[in-house]
Design a protein around this motif. Structure first.
Motif, PDB file in Angstrom:
ATOM      1  N   ILE A   1       0.899  -1.107   0.055  1.00 34.70           N
ATOM      2  CA  ILE A   1       0.013   0.004  -0.144  1.00 34.70           C
ATOM      3  C   ILE A   1       0.929   1.363  -0.129  1.00 34.70           C
ATOM      4  O   ILE A   1       0.511   2.235  -0.511  1.00 34.70           O
ATOM      5  CB  ILE A   1      -0.890  -0.152   1.192  1.00 34.70           C
ATOM      6  CG1 ILE A   1      -2.217   0.983   0.917  1.00 34.70           C
ATOM      7  CG2 ILE A   1      -0.494   0.377   2.335  1.00 34.70           C
ATOM      8  CD1 ILE A   1      -3.141   0.699  -0.001  1.00 34.70           C
ATOM      9  N   GLY A   2       1.995   1.041   0.704  1.00 26.86           N
ATOM     10  CA  GLY A   2       3.025   2.236   0.522  1.00 26.86           C
ATOM     11  C   GLY A   2       3.278   2.762  -0.963  1.00 26.86           C
ATOM     12  O   GLY A   2       3.185   3.744  -1.260  1.00 26.86           O
ATOM     13  N   ARG A   3       3.855   1.471  -1.445  1.00 23.90           N
ATOM     14  CA  ARG A   3       4.433   1.799  -2.862  1.00 23.90           C
ATOM     15  C   ARG A   3       3.250   1.949  -3.720  1.00 23.90           C
ATOM     16  O   ARG A   3       3.547   2.855  -4.811  1.00 23.90           O
ATOM     17  CB  ARG A   3       5.091   0.442  -3.186  1.00 23.90           C
ATOM     18  CG  ARG A   3       6.538   0.347  -2.768  1.00 23.90           C
ATOM     19  CD  ARG A   3       7.222  -0.918  -2.888  1.00 23.90           C
ATOM     20  NE  ARG A   3       6.413  -2.174  -2.613  1.00 23.90           N
ATOM     21  CZ  ARG A   3       6.071  -3.126  -3.312  1.00 23.90           C
ATOM     22  NH1 ARG A   3       6.284  -3.012  -4.740  1.00 23.90           N
ATOM     23  NH2 ARG A   3       5.153  -4.200  -2.868  1.00 23.90           N
ATOM     24  N   ALA A   4       1.961   1.596  -3.428  1.00 28.71           N
ATOM     25  CA  ALA A   4       0.875   1.855  -4.539  1.00 28.71           C
ATOM     26  C   ALA A   4       0.577   3.354  -4.302  1.00 28.71           C
ATOM     27  O   ALA A   4       0.127   3.891  -5.233  1.00 28.71           O
ATOM     28  CB  ALA A   4      -0.350   1.120  -4.101  1.00 28.71           C
TER      29      ALA A   4
ATOM     30  N   VAL B   1       3.957  -3.384  -7.944  1.00 30.70           N
ATOM     31  CA  VAL B   1       2.835  -3.502  -6.832  1.00 30.70           C
ATOM     32  C   VAL B   1       2.131  -4.530  -7.461  1.00 30.70           C
ATOM     33  O   VAL B   1       1.872  -5.450  -6.886  1.00 30.70           O
ATOM     34  CB  VAL B   1       2.202  -2.279  -6.452  1.00 30.70           C
ATOM     35  CG1 VAL B   1       1.093  -2.767  -5.593  1.00 30.70           C
ATOM     36  CG2 VAL B   1       3.160  -1.218  -5.891  1.00 30.70           C
ATOM     37  N   ILE B   2       1.646  -4.465  -8.653  1.00 26.56           N
ATOM     38  CA  ILE B   2       0.637  -5.461  -9.477  1.00 26.56           C
ATOM     39  C   ILE B   2       1.294  -6.450  -9.547  1.00 26.56           C
ATOM     40  O   ILE B   2       0.667  -7.698  -9.174  1.00 26.56           O
ATOM     41  CB  ILE B   2       0.173  -4.848 -10.761  1.00 26.56           C
ATOM     42  CG1 ILE B   2      -0.599  -3.549 -10.434  1.00 26.56           C
ATOM     43  CG2 ILE B   2      -0.704  -5.836 -11.501  1.00 26.56           C
ATOM     44  CD1 ILE B   2      -0.999  -2.761 -11.720  1.00 26.56           C
TER      45      ILE B   2
ATOM     46  N   LEU C   1      -6.101  -4.881  -2.712  1.00 32.27           N
ATOM     47  CA  LEU C   1      -6.638  -3.234  -2.443  1.00 32.27           C
ATOM     48  C   LEU C   1      -5.574  -2.517  -3.049  1.00 32.27           C
ATOM     49  O   LEU C   1      -5.861  -1.561  -3.582  1.00 32.27           O
ATOM     50  CB  LEU C   1      -7.318  -2.850  -0.969  1.00 32.27           C
ATOM     51  CG  LEU C   1      -8.767  -3.715  -0.912  1.00 32.27           C
ATOM     52  CD1 LEU C   1      -9.132  -3.781   0.682  1.00 32.27           C
ATOM     53  CD2 LEU C   1      -9.608  -2.856  -1.529  1.00 32.27           C
ATOM     54  N   ALA C   2      -4.524  -2.934  -2.463  1.00 29.72           N
ATOM     55  CA  ALA C   2      -3.107  -2.155  -2.966  1.00 29.72           C
ATOM     56  C   ALA C   2      -2.730  -2.143  -4.449  1.00 29.72           C
ATOM     57  O   ALA C   2      -2.720  -1.113  -5.018  1.00 29.72           O
ATOM     58  CB  ALA C   2      -1.784  -2.681  -2.197  1.00 29.72           C
TER      59      ALA C   2
ATOM     60  N   ARG D   1     -12.491   4.548  -1.139  1.00 28.82           N
ATOM     61  CA  ARG D   1     -12.710   3.258  -0.700  1.00 28.82           C
ATOM     62  C   ARG D   1     -11.767   2.209  -0.536  1.00 28.82           C
ATOM     63  O   ARG D   1     -11.601   1.387   0.558  1.00 28.82           O
ATOM     64  CB  ARG D   1     -13.915   2.622  -1.526  1.00 28.82           C
ATOM     65  CG  ARG D   1     -14.592   1.658  -1.033  1.00 28.82           C
ATOM     66  CD  ARG D   1     -16.017   1.406  -1.724  1.00 28.82           C
ATOM     67  NE  ARG D   1     -16.453   0.177  -1.032  1.00 28.82           N
ATOM     68  CZ  ARG D   1     -17.294   0.217   0.040  1.00 28.82           C
ATOM     69  NH1 ARG D   1     -17.399   1.182   0.645  1.00 28.82           N
ATOM     70  NH2 ARG D   1     -17.652  -1.080   0.618  1.00 28.82           N
ATOM     71  N   PHE D   2     -10.834   2.128  -1.491  1.00 29.84           N
ATOM     72  CA  PHE D   2      -9.836   1.152  -1.434  1.00 29.84           C
ATOM     73  C   PHE D   2      -9.015   1.302  -0.099  1.00 29.84           C
ATOM     74  O   PHE D   2      -8.754   0.254   0.682  1.00 29.84           O
ATOM     75  CB  PHE D   2      -8.776   0.924  -2.629  1.00 29.84           C
ATOM     76  CG  PHE D   2      -9.504   0.861  -3.768  1.00 29.84           C
ATOM     77  CD1 PHE D   2     -10.646  -0.136  -4.020  1.00 29.84           C
ATOM     78  CD2 PHE D   2      -9.113   1.490  -5.095  1.00 29.84           C
ATOM     79  CE1 PHE D   2     -11.306  -0.260  -5.166  1.00 29.84           C
ATOM     80  CE2 PHE D   2      -9.679   1.168  -6.203  1.00 29.84           C
ATOM     81  CZ  PHE D   2     -10.688   0.467  -6.474  1.00 29.84           C
TER      82      PHE D   2
END
Lengths: 222, 222
Positions: free
Chosen positions: A27-30, A45-46, A96-97, A188-189
């Motif tokens: 989530i940090g990198r996203a 990230v993906i 979610l990330a 929302r994510f």
């Protein structure tokens, strides 16, 4: 308890902690990919999410093997059942990330987040990471005070989410409908990511005390 | 297998089927509340969700009791572990129906869905119900062909979701940003509801075959 059995339970706990650390990093990198319009970071990230998915499968197989071979009862049984549910929370946090990273990729080379909302989204990313780092600690230490403290951080996320929506629905919104939709989904994510971290805390409370924590208010769940 | 043990497993399966029927009904009524601007119906969906939450807790407690008392192995062990995961999918499906109902309530007495999108949202509601009705059947019958057929219905949902977004992001969008955000979120709620029904099917495949189905592509999960 036999040494081998203890080791199997410890391996499950370590796998969960590792998953939480990966979700925290994701989530940090996203968030950085989204705000810095960094396509390589978004792709990273993906593609890294495979690892979280694999860890979840391994953990699930291991948990079922322990149930079959060791036939645990009492605390050990709760440990294994709780691990199954926590691993599902963490796997979904990773997704979610990925969703945030995909927003960045979809709008590239455009900036998905208007400049005046950068600070809010950055803060949502920070709160999400803080929550997941604490969730990882709670998995490792089972400290109830930290587990219960997650709710406070989640309130901060809810405040940020509301602030984001106020800006979005303000008459002075100058950006496209597309941008508004992106921001609404991103909000929302992050909120759901935070909910899953809180859920990890609640499950650890259940593990330690044997009592279900209160359910989420329905509106925040997904 | 002792009769009492068989009865416990059957009770778990029946509880899951009941949860799926409730989720099916909830998304149907939430869709009607949204499209007919019916506040009472929306409130009814929101308050009825307690029942799904309660069923999930009971089911979880029952599953853990079976694990502790009967120490199942092989298929029976998979039945119990799968039940834990299916109940989580169904509980969350109920929350998504609540989210749709809350959209209706938040905009009341305004219409949240512009007239030209009624047909699409109505169809999303129908597909969601069809998916969940099939998921309930799969729980009861464990028929693999029905379980695998859920993916086809989910493709229909994805098409509707894409159509909704195309309208939203079309230059000819005449409605407010608020309305666009509502529709984007509603679209996501239906899509996630469908994902959970598909997930139920996949878990039953796992139960029957012992093999994990392929994971969801990360983008659709939440």
């Amino acid at each position: 308890m036999r040494v081998i059995y203890r080791e199997e339970l410890d391996a499950i706990t370590q796998g969960l902690e590792q998953m939480a650390r990966l979700a925290d990093s994701a989530i940090g990198r996203a968030t950085a990919a989204l705000l810095d319009v960094d396509l390589d970071l978004a792709e990273g990230v993906i593609s890294a999410d495979d690892r979280l998915d694999r860890l979840q499968r391994e953990l699930e197989d291991r948990a079922i093997a322990v149930l079959a071979r060791q036939q645990p009862v009492a605390t050990e049984l709760r440990t294994v059942v709780t691990a199954l549910r926590i691993s599902a929370d963490l796997e979904r946090s990773g997704d979610l990330a990925v969703n945030v990273a995909k927003l960045a990729r979809r709008r590239y080379p455009d900036q998905a987040v208007p400049a005046e909302l950068h600070a809010t989204v950055l803060e949502m990313g920070h709160v999400a990471q803080r929550l997941m780092a604490k969730a990882a600690d709670v998995i490792a230490t089972r400290e109830l005070t930290v587990a219960l403290g997650l709710e406070g951080d989640d309130d901060a996320m809810d405040d940020l989410h509301r602030a984001l929506f106020r800006r979005l629905l303000d008459d002075r919104w100058q950006h496209s409908v597309e941008s508004a939709v992106d921001i609404a989904l991103a909000g929302r994510f992050y909120e759901r990511f935070a909910d899953h971290a809180v859920s990890v805390g609640r499950r650890v409370v259940y593990l330690v005390t044997g009592a279900h924590a209160e359910p989420f208010p329905p509106g925040v769940a997904d």
